[in-house]
Design an enzyme around this catalytic site. Structure first.
Site, PDB file in Angstrom:
ATOM      1  N   THR A 147       0.909  -1.189   0.124  1.00  0.00           N
ATOM      2  CA  THR A 147      -0.115  -0.151   0.007  1.00  0.00           C
ATOM      3  C   THR A 147       0.710   1.266  -0.086  1.00  0.00           C
ATOM      4  O   THR A 147       0.472   2.182  -0.520  1.00  0.00           O
ATOM      5  CB  THR A 147      -0.827  -0.181   1.263  1.00  0.00           C
ATOM      6  N   SER A 181       1.383  -7.493  -1.185  1.00  0.00           N
ATOM      7  CA  SER A 181       1.839  -8.502  -0.509  1.00  0.00           C
ATOM      8  C   SER A 181       1.339  -9.790  -0.273  1.00  0.00           C
ATOM      9  O   SER A 181       1.730 -11.064   0.016  1.00  0.00           O
ATOM     10  CB  SER A 181       2.536  -8.145   0.692  1.00  0.00           C
ATOM     11  N   THR A 212       1.532  -4.929   4.239  1.00  0.00           N
ATOM     12  CA  THR A 212       1.503  -5.206   5.494  1.00  0.00           C
ATOM     13  C   THR A 212       0.929  -6.585   5.496  1.00  0.00           C
ATOM     14  O   THR A 212       0.998  -7.261   6.753  1.00  0.00           O
ATOM     15  CB  THR A 212       0.736  -4.208   6.138  1.00  0.00           C
ATOM     16  N   ASP A 213       0.192  -6.963   4.739  1.00  0.00           N
ATOM     17  CA  ASP A 213      -0.827  -8.244   4.794  1.00  0.00           C
ATOM     18  C   ASP A 213       0.066  -9.374   5.064  1.00  0.00           C
ATOM     19  O   ASP A 213      -0.167 -10.176   6.050  1.00  0.00           O
ATOM     20  CB  ASP A 213      -1.342  -8.437   3.529  1.00  0.00           C
ATOM     21  N   THR A 236       2.859 -10.089  14.500  1.00  0.00           N
ATOM     22  CA  THR A 236       1.733 -10.406  13.609  1.00  0.00           C
ATOM     23  C   THR A 236       0.915  -9.326  13.496  1.00  0.00           C
ATOM     24  O   THR A 236       0.922  -8.442  14.157  1.00  0.00           O
ATOM     25  CB  THR A 236       1.121 -11.481  14.765  1.00  0.00           C
ATOM     26  N   THR A 296      -0.441 -22.179  19.935  1.00  0.00           N
ATOM     27  CA  THR A 296      -1.493 -21.730  20.368  1.00  0.00           C
ATOM     28  C   THR A 296      -2.380 -20.583  19.356  1.00  0.00           C
ATOM     29  O   THR A 296      -1.862 -19.992  18.735  1.00  0.00           O
ATOM     30  CB  THR A 296      -1.329 -21.055  21.668  1.00  0.00           C
ATOM     31  N   GLN A 297      -3.507 -20.880  19.517  1.00  0.00           N
ATOM     32  CA  GLN A 297      -4.602 -19.834  18.839  1.00  0.00           C
ATOM     33  C   GLN A 297      -4.241 -18.607  19.441  1.00  0.00           C
ATOM     34  O   GLN A 297      -4.693 -17.538  18.903  1.00  0.00           O
ATOM     35  CB  GLN A 297      -5.968 -20.162  18.606  1.00  0.00           C
ATOM     36  N   CYS A 298      -4.116 -18.336  20.725  1.00  0.00           N
ATOM     37  CA  CYS A 298      -4.061 -17.261  21.471  1.00  0.00           C
ATOM     38  C   CYS A 298      -3.103 -16.307  20.976  1.00  0.00           C
ATOM     39  O   CYS A 298      -1.995 -16.563  20.375  1.00  0.00           O
ATOM     40  CB  CYS A 298      -3.743 -17.683  22.915  1.00  0.00           C
TER      41      CYS A 298
HETATM   42  N1  ASP Z   1      -2.659  -5.494   0.569  1.00  0.00           N
HETATM   43  C1  ASP Z   1      -1.685  -4.549   0.759  1.00  0.00           C
HETATM   44  C2  ASP Z   1      -0.429  -5.585   0.822  1.00  0.00           C
HETATM   45  O1  ASP Z   1      -0.118  -6.296   1.876  1.00  0.00           O
HETATM   46  C3  ASP Z   1      -2.052  -4.178   2.076  1.00  0.00           C
HETATM   47  C4  ASP Z   1      -0.645  -3.289   2.624  1.00  0.00           C
HETATM   48  O2  ASP Z   1       0.284  -3.069   2.085  1.00  0.00           O
HETATM   49  O3  ASP Z   1      -1.041  -2.706   3.646  1.00  0.00           O
HETATM   50  O4  ASP Z   1       0.346  -5.475  -0.138  1.00  0.00           O
END
Ligand code: ASP
Length: 344
Positions: free
Chosen positions: A17, A60, A91-92, A168, A279-281
Site C-alpha cells: 500500500t 504482498s 502489511t498483509d 503479527t 496456540t491460537q491465543c
Molecule cells: N494488500 C496490501 C499489501 O499487503 C496491504 C498493505 O500494504 O497494507 O500489499
C-alpha cells in the site's frame, strides 16, 4: 566501520500500500520515483540512500518464498556496500516475510528493517512517511562503538520496532497494525528513538554473514475448532505431500480429547510427519504438560511451539526442512531458540 563514517542505506521496494495509488479498479503499485517525489523529507538525510525496485511490484498477498530468496540474495550481494537495508513491503504478509528472512539471513550484522503503511504514501493522512523516515533512521543507527544498533530483521511500524519473527498483523485498518505479543519492542520512537538493548540480539563475532535459501514449503496449518470433522482432520494430518503440520490449538496447547482425533495424530506422527503445536491465543505459550488434552498430544509425538507465532512457526519449518532431510533433527531444532523467535 568507524563511527565517524556516514551510513549508506539500501531501500528495497517490493510493493504494498505504501507505494500504491487508485487505478479505477482498486489500489495498484506505482513506481519508486513517485515515492521519492511524495517523501521529499528523504533528501534531508545526510547519507546515501540508494534504491532497488522489485519487478513486478506486488500486493504482498501475492508474496511467495521465491521472493524471499530474491530478497536474501540481494542483501547478500549488496551486504558490503550498505550499512542497513529498509524493505518496503505490504502489511498483509509482512510478518511472514520478516519471519522468513530472520531465518534465511544468518549471523546478520546489519539492520534489515521492514516497513510499509496502511494508507498510500501520497494520501494526505498517510502513515507511510513517518514509517519510512523512522525505518531509515533505525537502519542507519549505530551504538557508541560504531556497531549497528539493531543488527536484526525487524518491523518498524507506528512508532514501534519489533522483531520480525515475533510480529503479527492484528489490525486491518488501524495505524497500530502490528503486535509482538511475547517479546518487548526492540525500540520505541517518540521525540527520540529509545533502543531496548537488553532485547536486541547481536551476531557472533566468529561466523561470517551467510544466507540460506533452501526452503521446504510442504507445511499445512490445521486450526482446531469446535465441530471439526474427522474427515477434515484426516485430510490435513494424513495428507499426501505434507511433511509438517502446524496444529493451531486452544489455550496452552489443547486440542480435542476424543479418541478419533488422538488416533489421527498418532497415525500422522508414526507416519513420519512433523507436528508442531502453536496456540491460537495471541499471547502466552504452549504447555502440553498442563491438561490431559495437551498431554495426549505430547505423548503422540507433537512438538511444542512454545510462544511461536504461526508466521514464525511456518518460516522456521520452511527453513529447517530446507536445511535438514532428517525429521528428527528438524523436531529437535524446532524447540531450540534459533533467532529470538521463542522465549526460552
Ligand atoms: N494488500 C496490501 C499489501 O499487503 C496491504 C498493505 O500494504 O497494507 O500489499
Amino acid at each position: 566501520m568507524k563511527k565517524t563514517e556516514k551510513s549508506a542505506i539500501l531501500l528495497i521496494y517490493t510493493g504494498g500500500t505504501i507505494g500504491m495509488k487508485e487505478s479505477g479498479h482498486g489500489l495498484v503499485p506505482f513506481d519508486f520515483s513517485q515515492i521519492l517525489d511524495e517523501v521529499p523529507e528523504l533528501q534531508k538525510f545526510t547519507f546515501k540512500i540508494d534504491s532497488h525496485t522489485f519487478d513486478p511490484l506486488i500486493d504482498s498477498s501475492d508474496v511467495e518464498p521465491g521472493m524471499w530468496k530474491d530478497l536474501a540474495r540481494l542483501i547478500k550481494e549488496k551486504y558490503e556496500d550498505y550499512d542497513g537495508f529498509v524493505v518496503l513491503h505490504g502489511t498483509d504478509t509482512m510478518a511472514y516475510s520478516a519471519s522468513a528472512l530472520s531465518f534465511m539471513l544468518d549471523n546478520l550484522g546489519k539492520p534489515v528493517i521492514f516497513t510499509g503503511s496502511q494508507l498510500p504514501v501520497g494520501s494526505l493522512r498517510t502513515d507511510g512517511k513517518e514509517n519510512l523516515v523512522s525505518a531509515i533512521e533505525v537502519a542507519s543507527a549505530r551504538d557508541a562503538r560504531g556497531r549497528a544498533m539493531v543488527p536484526e530483521v525487524a518491523i518498524y511500524f507506528n512508532s514501534q520496532l519489533i522483531r520480525g519473527n515475533r510480529a503479527t498483523k492484528v489490525n486491518a485498518t488501524s495505524f497500530d497494525a502490528f503486535r509482538s505479543p511475547n517479546c518487548p519492542p526492540l525500540a520505541e520512537a517518540g521525540i527520540n528513538i529509545r533502543y531496548n538493548k537488553a532485547v536486541i540480539r547481536y551476531p557472533s563475532q566468529e561466523a561470517p554473514f551467510a544466507i540460506h535459501t533452501a526452503l521446504d514449503t510442504r507445511v499445512a496449518i490445521l486450526k482446531v475448532h469446535p465441530g471439526i470433522t474427522e474427515q477434515v482432520a484426516r485430510n490435513v494430518l494424513l495428507g499426501d505431500g505434507i511433511r509438517a503440520v502446524i496444529i493451531e490449538t486452544y489455550g496452552s496447547g489443547n486440542a480435542i480429547s476424543k479418541p478419533w482425533f488422538t488416533d489421527i495424530i498418532r497415525e500422522s506422527a508414526a507416519g513420519g510427519k512433523i507436528l508442531l503445536n502453536i496456540t491460537q491465543c495471541l499471547a502466552g505459550d504452549v504447555n502440553m504438560n498442563l491438561y490431559a488434552t495437551g498431554k495426549a498430544l505430547k505423548e503422540a509425538g507433537v512438538v511444542s511451539g512454545g510462544d511461536l507465532t504461526t508466521e514464525g512457526g511456518l518460516a522456521k519449518l520452511f527453513y529447517l526442512m530446507g536445511e535438514y532431510a532428517d525429521n528428527e533433527k528438524v523436531k529437535q531444532l524446532l524447540e531450540r531458540n534459533l533467532k529470538g523467535e521463542i522465549s526460552k
